[in-house]
Write a protein that holds these residues in place. Structure first.
Motif, PDB file in Angstrom:
ATOM      1  N   TRP A  10       1.022  -1.132   0.014  1.00  0.00           N
ATOM      2  CA  TRP A  10       0.140   0.169  -0.086  1.00  0.00           C
ATOM      3  C   TRP A  10       0.768   1.270   0.165  1.00  0.00           C
ATOM      4  CZ3 TRP A  10      -4.609   1.890  -0.952  1.00  0.00           C
ATOM      5  CH2 TRP A  10      -5.136   2.869  -0.294  1.00  0.00           C
ATOM      6  N   ASN A  11       1.799   1.358   0.724  1.00  0.00           N
ATOM      7  CA  ASN A  11       2.758   2.277   0.794  1.00  0.00           C
ATOM      8  C   ASN A  11       4.251   2.037   0.787  1.00  0.00           C
ATOM      9  OD1 ASN A  11       4.058   4.783   1.775  1.00  0.00           O
ATOM     10  ND2 ASN A  11       3.373   4.762   3.840  1.00  0.00           N
ATOM     11  N   ARG A  13       7.118   3.168   0.086  1.00  0.00           N
ATOM     12  CA  ARG A  13       8.189   3.871   0.790  1.00  0.00           C
ATOM     13  C   ARG A  13       8.362   3.644   2.636  1.00  0.00           C
ATOM     14  NH1 ARG A  13       8.724  10.257   0.142  1.00  0.00           N
ATOM     15  NH2 ARG A  13       8.542   9.897  -2.113  1.00  0.00           N
ATOM     16  N   SER A  14       7.210   3.542   3.088  1.00  0.00           N
ATOM     17  CA  SER A  14       7.532   3.332   4.588  1.00  0.00           C
ATOM     18  C   SER A  14       7.155   1.850   4.900  1.00  0.00           C
ATOM     19  CB  SER A  14       6.200   3.969   5.368  1.00  0.00           C
ATOM     20  OG  SER A  14       6.444   5.561   4.975  1.00  0.00           O
ATOM     21  N   LEU A  17      10.977   0.596   4.635  1.00  0.00           N
ATOM     22  CA  LEU A  17      11.932   1.565   5.112  1.00  0.00           C
ATOM     23  C   LEU A  17      13.169   0.666   6.060  1.00  0.00           C
ATOM     24  CD1 LEU A  17      11.951   4.527   4.911  1.00  0.00           C
ATOM     25  CD2 LEU A  17      10.982   4.682   7.076  1.00  0.00           C
ATOM     26  N   ASP A  21      16.028   3.952   9.622  1.00  0.00           N
ATOM     27  CA  ASP A  21      15.155   4.730   9.377  1.00  0.00           C
ATOM     28  C   ASP A  21      13.811   4.915   9.776  1.00  0.00           C
ATOM     29  OD1 ASP A  21      17.104   6.060   7.682  1.00  0.00           O
ATOM     30  OD2 ASP A  21      16.613   4.910   5.810  1.00  0.00           O
ATOM     31  N   ARG A  24      14.045   6.392  13.171  1.00  0.00           N
ATOM     32  CA  ARG A  24      14.428   7.485  13.035  1.00  0.00           C
ATOM     33  C   ARG A  24      12.864   8.329  13.010  1.00  0.00           C
ATOM     34  NH1 ARG A  24      17.424  10.459   9.680  1.00  0.00           N
ATOM     35  NH2 ARG A  24      17.463   8.968   8.059  1.00  0.00           N
ATOM     36  N   LEU A  25      12.168   7.829  11.992  1.00  0.00           N
ATOM     37  CA  LEU A  25      11.101   8.496  11.801  1.00  0.00           C
ATOM     38  C   LEU A  25      10.035   8.350  12.924  1.00  0.00           C
ATOM     39  CD1 LEU A  25       8.969   9.462   9.275  1.00  0.00           C
ATOM     40  CD2 LEU A  25       8.233   7.202   9.079  1.00  0.00           C
ATOM     41  N   LYS A  29       8.146  11.500  15.138  1.00  0.00           N
ATOM     42  CA  LYS A  29       6.810  11.719  15.192  1.00  0.00           C
ATOM     43  C   LYS A  29       6.822  11.577  16.922  1.00  0.00           C
ATOM     44  CE  LYS A  29       4.863   9.560  11.077  1.00  0.00           C
ATOM     45  NZ  LYS A  29       3.931   8.550  10.583  1.00  0.00           N
ATOM     46  N   GLU A 125      -7.322   4.539   6.725  1.00  0.00           N
ATOM     47  CA  GLU A 125      -6.065   4.367   6.143  1.00  0.00           C
ATOM     48  C   GLU A 125      -5.249   3.156   6.822  1.00  0.00           C
ATOM     49  OE1 GLU A 125      -5.128   6.282   3.387  1.00  0.00           O
ATOM     50  OE2 GLU A 125      -3.035   5.586   3.269  1.00  0.00           O
ATOM     51  N   TYR A 129      -3.637  -0.545   4.752  1.00  0.00           N
ATOM     52  CA  TYR A 129      -2.406  -0.998   4.505  1.00  0.00           C
ATOM     53  C   TYR A 129      -2.818  -2.783   4.704  1.00  0.00           C
ATOM     54  CZ  TYR A 129       1.031   2.824   5.931  1.00  0.00           C
ATOM     55  OH  TYR A 129       1.729   3.736   5.760  1.00  0.00           O
ATOM     56  N   ASP A 275       5.323   2.509  10.875  1.00  0.00           N
ATOM     57  CA  ASP A 275       5.554   3.958  10.718  1.00  0.00           C
ATOM     58  C   ASP A 275       4.153   4.702  11.392  1.00  0.00           C
ATOM     59  OD1 ASP A 275       3.792   2.607   8.677  1.00  0.00           O
ATOM     60  OD2 ASP A 275       3.971   4.479   7.204  1.00  0.00           O
ATOM     61  N   HIS A 276       3.330   4.045  11.795  1.00  0.00           N
ATOM     62  CA  HIS A 276       2.145   4.708  12.611  1.00  0.00           C
ATOM     63  C   HIS A 276       1.979   4.286  13.891  1.00  0.00           C
ATOM     64  CE1 HIS A 276       0.149   6.688   9.064  1.00  0.00           C
ATOM     65  NE2 HIS A 276       0.923   5.830   8.294  1.00  0.00           N
TER      66      HIS A 276
END
Lengths: 451, 73
Positions: A10-11, A13-14, A17, A21, A24-25, A29, A125, A129, A275-276
């Motif tokens: 779905w995503n 890039r994240s 990752l 990284d 770090r993300l 947040k 959202e 995922y 990432d969330h």
């Protein structure tokens, strides 16, 4: 829509990752989340001031552990002291667009949650995922066996599917039989339900004379709401009855959505949407982190819901985290092996032996002849604990009862240090059926017995 | 017009340079945010802009371009 080749993620890039990284993300947040919670939520400011922590103290992910835990009890108390929502909320109530309640399966006061327009979009959202990872695409027809009430359940998944461009079939208050008929009539390719209700639908189909694998087009069953979604025997049974792949997801009203999902590779567990969310696994007694492969309590920090910041929330969910490399899908989100394993407080002590409802279900579901079951705990003569598994047989299997009684008792004892289980036959239709979260364990030990 | 809470960042949250599609997404977000904040537009415009904005918010946050709340309602 013209033909196109979609990414499997779905995503991308994240979801892919590199771990460094990703961390770090998460830190960026986290720092902003703590600052906002401190600034906007009196509850959080009070909590942090009591702990002597300020947003500036969060300089690394390790500093997360300087933040005090949030607990359901504190949240309930906060609501009781300042009805209706307590002082956790960061925005005026009139900026919310949704109101939901916890399901109340624990028998306590339900928690009340509010979501903003953005929160509600984020909730959908997160389901995207999971649905995308399990192969659900715009051409799918998705049936929701869900009552669309105040329990948040599959609400977010519904909006996820609208966003994906799938055809959504909301079943609301339809009867089980009518749901089955619509799944067949509309050629639903995906069915969303609790694991218990997915089995119930399949049983209803059999009673209607419908052979689901042959007559329906269901290729995916997305389950949520109960640990059973990751019990191999339960999952296998759902897959056999439906003729499609069964994928687990798990979420909670306190975050509004799912935080873990099973991808198409089905590595025996569920990926964390890292990432969330930050998902810590801690020893429930000491609060200290446990390593990969060790069981502990999930403690969640969510970056999503703006209305109610959720930081270090003790979920009481029992999990076992393993590295993302356990799966070949390429996602770098770690995995909860076996999904949610149960509740920290699910464990029952019976004559000195630990009994987990999930372990009992894993064995009972191996018996094809058993349609429904219940675990009953009683105290005899005021001193001796007894555990009884009451089973309801699939119609036509009555002749096998004696053999089932013996084998089931033996197998349950074998995985419980020889603990003797009583196995009792329940009449057809006697045991409760569930659409939302199943409650199959009944503990009567502390209740007075009739004379 | 520039929104109050999301000045256009030259880099993403990890400090990486923005790809052209990242910049386009953030520019769209900023323009939509400004439109949604206007007081002189009818509800049909403002509410639909707000609804569209939270969808763009998801895309931008998923890509790690921003994190702050949209602050639109």
């Amino acid at each position: 829509l013209s033909e196109r080749t979609w990414s499997q993620y779905w995503n991308p890039r994240s979801e892919t990752l590199p771990k460094e990284d990703l961390r770090r993300l998460q830190l960026v947040k986290l720092q902003r989340l703590v600052a906002r919670a401190y600034e906007r939520s009196p509850y959080h400011r009070r909590l942090y001031e009591q702990a002597g922590v300020t947003p500036d103290d969060i300089r690394s992910l390790d500093d997360l552990r300087r933040l005090p835990f949030m607990t359901r009890e504190d949240w309930m108390q906060c609501q009781a002291e300042r009805p209706l929502f307590g002082d956790l909320i960061t925005r005026p109530r009139d900026e919310a667009i949704r109101y939901h309640l916890t399901s109340g399966t624990t028998g306590r006061q339900p928690l009340r949650v509010l979501d903003s327009r953005k929160d509600w979009a984020w909730i959908a959202e997160m389901w995207c995922y999971g649905f995308w990872a399990f192969g659900i695409r715009p051409h799918d027809t998705v049936f929701f066996a869900f009552s669309y009430g105040s329990f948040i359940g599959f609400w977010g998944a519904h909006y996820c599917c609208e966003k994906l461009g799938a055809l959504v079939l909301p079943s609301g208050n339809m009867s089980t039989e009518n749901r089955v008929k619509q799944i067949v009539e509309m050629g639903a390719t995906v069915v969303c339900a609790t694991p218990t209700y997915a089995l119930r639908l399949a049983q209803a189909a059999q009673q209607l004379g419908i052979d689901l694998p042959r007559q329906a087009k269901v290729r995916r069953i997305v389950v949520s709401g109960e640990p059973a979604g990751s019990i191999p025997a339960t999952k296998k049974r759902i897959e056999d009855l439906w003729g499609g792949k069964c994928g687990d997801t798990a979420g909670m009203t306190e975050i509004g959505t799912i935080m873990i999902f099973e991808c198409e590779k089905q590595p025996g567990g569920t990926h964390i949407i890292e990432d969330h969310f930050i998902e810590e696994v801690l020893d429930p007694d000491s609060g200290e982190p446990v390593g990969y492969g060790e069981r502990g309590e999930r403690v969640v920090t969510s970056f999503g819901r703006g209305f109610i910041p959720l930081l270090r929330y003790r979920t009481r969910d029992l999990v076992c985290k393993v590295p993302h490399s356990r799966c070949t899908c390429g996602r770098t989100g770690d995995i909860y092996e076996g999904g949610i394993l149960g509740r920290v407080d699910d464990m029952k002590l019976v004559r000195g032996t630990n009994v987990y409802p999930r372990a009992v279900e894993a064995i009972v579901r191996e018996f094809r002849e058993v349609e429904e079951f219940q675990i009953l705990l009683t105290r005899e003569d005021g001193i001796r604990d007894e555990i009884t598994v009451r089973v309801e047989l699939t119609p036509g299997q009555e002749a096998a009862w004696q053999e089932i009684e013996r084998r089931l008792g033996d197998e349950l004892a074998a995985v419980h240090e020889g603990l003797r289980f009583n196995v009792a036959l329940a009449a057809a239709g006697e045991l409760p059926r569930f659409e939302l979260k199943a409650k199959r364990l009944v503990d009567l030990r502390d209740q007075p017995r009739p004379s | 017009m520039t929104p109050r809470h999301e000045p256009r960042p030259p880099q993403d949250l990890l400090g990486r340079p923005l790809a052209p599609e990242d910049r386009e997404l953030l520019e769209l977000y900023a323009r939509l945010h400004a439109l949604a904040a206007r007081k002189d537009l009818p509800p049909a415009v403002v509410m639909n802009c707000r609804q569209a904005l939270v969808m763009l918010w998801n895309a931008a946050v998923d890509l790690g371009l921003m994190y702050e709340e949209p602050e639109i309602d």
